[in-house]
Design a protein around this motif. Structure first.
Motif, mmCIF file in Angstrom:
data_model
loop_
_atom_site.group_PDB
_atom_site.id
_atom_site.type_symbol
_atom_site.label_atom_id
_atom_site.label_comp_id
_atom_site.label_asym_id
_atom_site.label_seq_id
_atom_site.Cartn_x
_atom_site.Cartn_y
_atom_site.Cartn_z
ATOM 1 N N ASN A 1 0.814 -1.219 0.000
ATOM 2 C CA ASN A 1 0.000 0.000 0.000
ATOM 3 C C ASN A 1 0.846 1.267 0.000
ATOM 4 O O ASN A 1 0.382 2.329 0.416
ATOM 5 N N PHE A 2 2.072 1.147 -0.468
ATOM 6 C CA PHE A 2 2.987 2.287 -0.506
ATOM 7 C C PHE A 2 2.994 2.845 -1.923
ATOM 8 O O PHE A 2 3.440 2.180 -2.861
ATOM 9 N N ASP A 3 2.492 4.071 -2.093
ATOM 10 C CA ASP A 3 2.291 4.609 -3.448
ATOM 11 C C ASP A 3 3.254 5.750 -3.747
ATOM 12 O O ASP A 3 2.865 6.801 -4.238
ATOM 13 N N LEU A 4 4.529 5.564 -3.431
ATOM 14 C CA LEU A 4 5.551 6.546 -3.767
ATOM 15 C C LEU A 4 6.630 5.878 -4.609
ATOM 16 O O LEU A 4 6.775 4.657 -4.588
ATOM 17 N N GLY A 5 7.390 6.686 -5.342
ATOM 18 C CA GLY A 5 8.386 6.147 -6.244
ATOM 19 C C GLY A 5 9.638 5.675 -5.519
ATOM 20 O O GLY A 5 10.282 6.435 -4.793
ATOM 21 N N TYR A 6 10.000 4.406 -5.708
ATOM 22 C CA TYR A 6 11.197 3.846 -5.078
ATOM 23 C C TYR A 6 12.444 4.543 -5.617
ATOM 24 O O TYR A 6 12.542 4.862 -6.789
ATOM 25 N N GLY A 7 13.431 4.756 -4.742
ATOM 26 C CA GLY A 7 14.698 5.346 -5.150
ATOM 27 C C GLY A 7 14.654 6.863 -5.147
ATOM 28 O O GLY A 7 13.822 7.492 -4.496
ATOM 29 N N ASN A 8 15.557 7.450 -5.899
ATOM 30 C CA ASN A 8 15.666 8.908 -5.975
ATOM 31 C C ASN A 8 15.252 9.380 -7.356
ATOM 32 O O ASN A 8 15.915 9.083 -8.344
ATOM 33 N N SER A 9 14.155 10.109 -7.429
ATOM 34 C CA SER A 9 13.654 10.604 -8.708
ATOM 35 C C SER A 9 13.686 12.121 -8.804
ATOM 36 O O SER A 9 13.132 12.690 -9.742
ATOM 37 N N VAL A 10 14.305 12.793 -7.823
ATOM 38 C CA VAL A 10 14.341 14.252 -7.842
ATOM 39 C C VAL A 10 15.474 14.714 -8.753
ATOM 40 O O VAL A 10 16.618 14.282 -8.621
ATOM 41 N N LEU A 11 15.140 15.610 -9.676
ATOM 42 C CA LEU A 11 16.112 16.083 -10.656
ATOM 43 C C LEU A 11 17.017 17.176 -10.092
ATOM 44 O O LEU A 11 16.592 17.996 -9.297
ATOM 45 N N ASN A 12 18.272 17.167 -10.528
ATOM 46 C CA ASN A 12 19.124 18.340 -10.415
ATOM 47 C C ASN A 12 20.138 18.292 -11.545
ATOM 48 O O ASN A 12 20.166 17.330 -12.311
ATOM 49 N N ASP A 13 20.961 19.313 -11.682
ATOM 50 C CA ASP A 13 21.873 19.367 -12.826
ATOM 51 C C ASP A 13 23.335 19.232 -12.406
ATOM 52 O O ASP A 13 24.231 19.621 -13.149
ATOM 53 N N LEU A 14 23.586 18.651 -11.234
ATOM 54 C CA LEU A 14 24.957 18.534 -10.747
ATOM 55 C C LEU A 14 25.446 17.097 -10.636
ATOM 56 O O LEU A 14 26.597 16.873 -10.304
ATOM 57 N N ALA B 1 8.972 11.690 -2.427
ATOM 58 C CA ALA B 1 7.677 12.057 -1.846
ATOM 59 C C ALA B 1 7.475 13.561 -1.965
ATOM 60 O O ALA B 1 8.162 14.339 -1.299
ATOM 61 N N GLY B 2 6.554 13.989 -2.822
ATOM 62 C CA GLY B 2 6.188 15.396 -2.892
ATOM 63 C C GLY B 2 7.332 16.334 -3.193
ATOM 64 O O GLY B 2 7.463 17.375 -2.554
ATOM 65 N N GLY B 3 8.207 15.977 -4.119
ATOM 66 C CA GLY B 3 9.329 16.834 -4.478
ATOM 67 C C GLY B 3 10.518 16.716 -3.548
ATOM 68 O O GLY B 3 11.517 17.416 -3.711
ATOM 69 N N THR B 4 10.441 15.838 -2.556
ATOM 70 C CA THR B 4 11.565 15.560 -1.671
ATOM 71 C C THR B 4 11.947 14.092 -1.800
ATOM 72 O O THR B 4 11.195 13.282 -2.352
ATOM 73 N N ASN B 5 13.108 13.748 -1.291
ATOM 74 C CA ASN B 5 13.504 12.344 -1.261
ATOM 75 C C ASN B 5 13.854 11.980 0.171
ATOM 76 O O ASN B 5 14.665 12.654 0.810
ATOM 77 N N GLN B 6 13.221 10.909 0.680
ATOM 78 C CA GLN B 6 13.314 10.572 2.088
ATOM 79 C C GLN B 6 13.719 9.115 2.283
ATOM 80 O O GLN B 6 13.654 8.287 1.366
ATOM 81 N N LEU B 7 14.105 8.830 3.518
ATOM 82 C CA LEU B 7 14.404 7.468 3.936
ATOM 83 C C LEU B 7 13.158 6.880 4.600
ATOM 84 O O LEU B 7 12.525 7.523 5.438
ATOM 85 N N PHE B 8 12.813 5.645 4.200
ATOM 86 C CA PHE B 8 11.635 4.967 4.740
ATOM 87 C C PHE B 8 12.053 3.613 5.319
ATOM 88 O O PHE B 8 13.124 3.088 5.019
ATOM 89 N N GLY C 1 12.073 19.430 -7.515
ATOM 90 C CA GLY C 1 11.825 19.471 -6.074
ATOM 91 C C GLY C 1 12.969 20.084 -5.305
ATOM 92 O O GLY C 1 13.656 20.989 -5.786
ATOM 93 N N ALA C 2 13.192 19.557 -4.116
ATOM 94 C CA ALA C 2 14.097 20.164 -3.138
ATOM 95 C C ALA C 2 15.539 19.742 -3.380
ATOM 96 O O ALA C 2 16.162 19.056 -2.570
ATOM 97 N N ALA C 3 16.088 20.161 -4.516
ATOM 98 C CA ALA C 3 17.475 19.867 -4.849
ATOM 99 C C ALA C 3 18.099 21.090 -5.504
ATOM 100 O O ALA C 3 17.409 21.876 -6.165
ATOM 101 N N PHE C 4 19.396 21.239 -5.349
ATOM 102 C CA PHE C 4 20.106 22.394 -5.892
ATOM 103 C C PHE C 4 20.136 22.323 -7.417
ATOM 104 O O PHE C 4 20.478 21.304 -7.995
ATOM 105 N N PHE C 5 19.773 23.438 -8.067
ATOM 106 C CA PHE C 5 19.733 23.491 -9.532
ATOM 107 C C PHE C 5 20.488 24.739 -9.983
ATOM 108 O O PHE C 5 19.966 25.842 -9.957
ATOM 109 N N HIS C 6 21.738 24.574 -10.408
ATOM 110 C CA HIS C 6 22.578 25.709 -10.796
ATOM 111 C C HIS C 6 21.938 26.500 -11.934
ATOM 112 O O HIS C 6 21.932 27.731 -11.926
ATOM 113 N N GLU C 7 21.409 25.788 -12.924
ATOM 114 C CA GLU C 7 20.809 26.465 -14.087
ATOM 115 C C GLU C 7 19.696 27.423 -13.662
ATOM 116 O O GLU C 7 19.638 28.574 -14.104
#
Length: 469
Positions: A292-305, A331-338, A453-459
């Protein structure tokens, strides 16, 4: 002193942190620090060490020309295996270096694009994958010597980060540790055939290696992969699963009775969310424990570094008692430990906050987790966490640079489209005034494979510094 806007040239000042590997006793973290070298037109990377309790600052561990990466601790914590193109090698090879220092020992000499090392739990052998080219594959594809014409009979003829296919298939090898008097240090090939094999995972008794492959003739036409096993001494390989979708990232439980892995049954094709499964180590029915866990496994938050990690993604991390599996999810633009119960049940978040945890490893001895974390105003740093999610920062690599530049803090907003909530962020331009109009740029990413989401994006920070919203 007033802060200044970020510039293009600041990109060459940013230090990147990756691949944190906590030692078996949980006392130290080996990781890779990468920095651009404008003079040499390349990235320089070396292995660094930092105490996991923060008692001393981080210190550089490997030096010299070439790139050092993918550190992996020996089970007794006295050696680190790593990949490097030192010794004027154009291609990476596997090396070993003692924690006491001294010259690195070259482990492989002619391996073609070897993977990171995987130590057997008894420390006697190191498994890795490398490419093997056979004459029949070149003949089948019409490859000719001294010709710039490329001919392919397979569908997957090119890959991001790898270029055009070189007619070689990835196989699994084992090689004795150089301080073990076995087989004179010669590598032994465990898999064969015109198929790719990867993600070697050792059983706790060091007798078996589980790996991921699709050994069908039509592997290029599907996303299906399965778990297979092979004796560490060599012998017959056998399938452990037979799936309708991908199976990857295997990890043995501490007692060796179970294997956790990630996958799905292709219910929605390539956009199906992966789940964590647990199955008997000898084969048998797999149980989905994140039902019943409906979030994306792993890290899917984009950045350019930073680029995506090698392979299909990190394996779940078994707790010391074998009752819990730790993993990363978006989760919601962040990446967390579960944390998920190994027998199935409610998945609980371990960490919270507006950040991107993009890598994690776990030391069973101390139940301590090493994490690499970015957020919208900091490219990255190393942290440690306990199983309750209490974070402690260990490094401040970009502190001086961040102290002198002015960044735009993203402001989150939401709206609805066809009844579904959609999240977005606004970066106001540097020098923002509510009474003034500014040009706006719209950055869109449609998903479903990645998210802003919540990641550094130089561009994006650079555009805000130039007066754009």
């Amino acid at each position: 002193m007033p802060k200044r806007p970020i510039t293009i040239d600041d990109l060459f000042k940013i230090q990147l942190v990756s691949d944190p590997q906590i030692s078996p006793d949980g006392k130290q973290i080996a990781y890779v620090r990468t920095a651009p070298s404008l003079e040499n037109d390349q990235y320089d990377s070396h292995i660094w060490l930092v105490p996991s309790d923060g008692a001393a600052p981080a210190a550089q561990f490997t030096f010299g020309a070439g790139k050092d990466r993918a550190p992996r601790w020996s089970p007794d914590g006295t050696w680190i295996a790593f990949l490097s193109n030192r010794d004027d090698e154009k291609k990476e090879q596997l090396y070993l270096i003692s924690l006491d220092g001294g010259e690195a020992i070259r482990l492989t000499h002619d391996a073609d694009k070897p993977s990171a090392a995987a130590w057997s739990p008894d420390g006697m052998l190191i498994a890795y994958t490398a490419k093997v080219m056979t004459k029949d594959v070149r003949v089948e594809n019409g490859a000719r010597e001294n010709s710039d014409v490329k001919s392919y009979t397979r569908l997957n003829y090119k890959f991001d980060g790898d270029g055009f296919w070189d007619y070689a298939w990835r196989q699994i090898f084992v090689i004795p540790s150089p301080f073990q008097n076995e087989s004179e240090g010669k590598a032994r090939q465990l898999t064969r055939g015109n198929f790719n094999h990867g993600e070697a995972c050792w059983s706790p008794d060091s007798k078996t290696i589980v790996f991921v492959t699709n050994r069908s003739a039509r592997a290029d036409e599907t996303t299906v992969t399965d778990l297979w096993s092979v004796p560490a001494k060599g012998g017959t390989i056998k399938p452990l699963t037979k799936s309708k979708g991908p199976r990857h990232s295997p990890a043995f439980s501490p007692d060796g009775k179970w294997i956790a892995f990630v996958g799905h049954e292709n219910e929605f094709g390539r956009v199906t969310q992966p789940d964590i499964y647990v199955m008997p180590a000898k084969g048998g029915r797999a149980k989905k424990i994140t039902l019943n866990f409906d979030l994306g496994y792993g890290n899917s938050v984009l950045n350019d570094l930073r680029a995506a990690p090698e392979g299909a993604g990190p394996a779940p991390l078994w707790s010391r008692d074998g009752k819990t599996l730790y993993f990363l999810a978006t989760a919601g633009g962040t990446n967390q430990l579960f944390a998920a119960p190994a027998k199935g049940g409610k998945v609980k978040p371990i960490t919270r906050g507006n950040h991107q945890i993009y890598e994690a490893t776990y030391a069973r001895a101390t139940q301590r987790l090493a994490l690499a974390i970015s957020d919208a105003l900091n490219p990255n740093d190393l942290y440690v966490s306990d199983p309750r999610g209490t974070l402690k920062r260990l490094t401040k690599f970009n502190l001086d640079l961040l102290a002198e530049i002015e960044l735009s803090k993203p402001e989150k907003f939401g709206f609805k489209n066809e009844g579904r909530a959609v999240e977005g962020w606004v970066l106001k331009p540097v020098g923002w005034k509510a009474s003034k109009k500014f040009p706006a740029l719209l950055e869109i990413h449609g998903g479903p494979h990645a998210a802003f989401g919540a990641a550094f994006f130089h561009e994006m920070q650079l555009l805000a510094a130039q007066g754009y919203a």
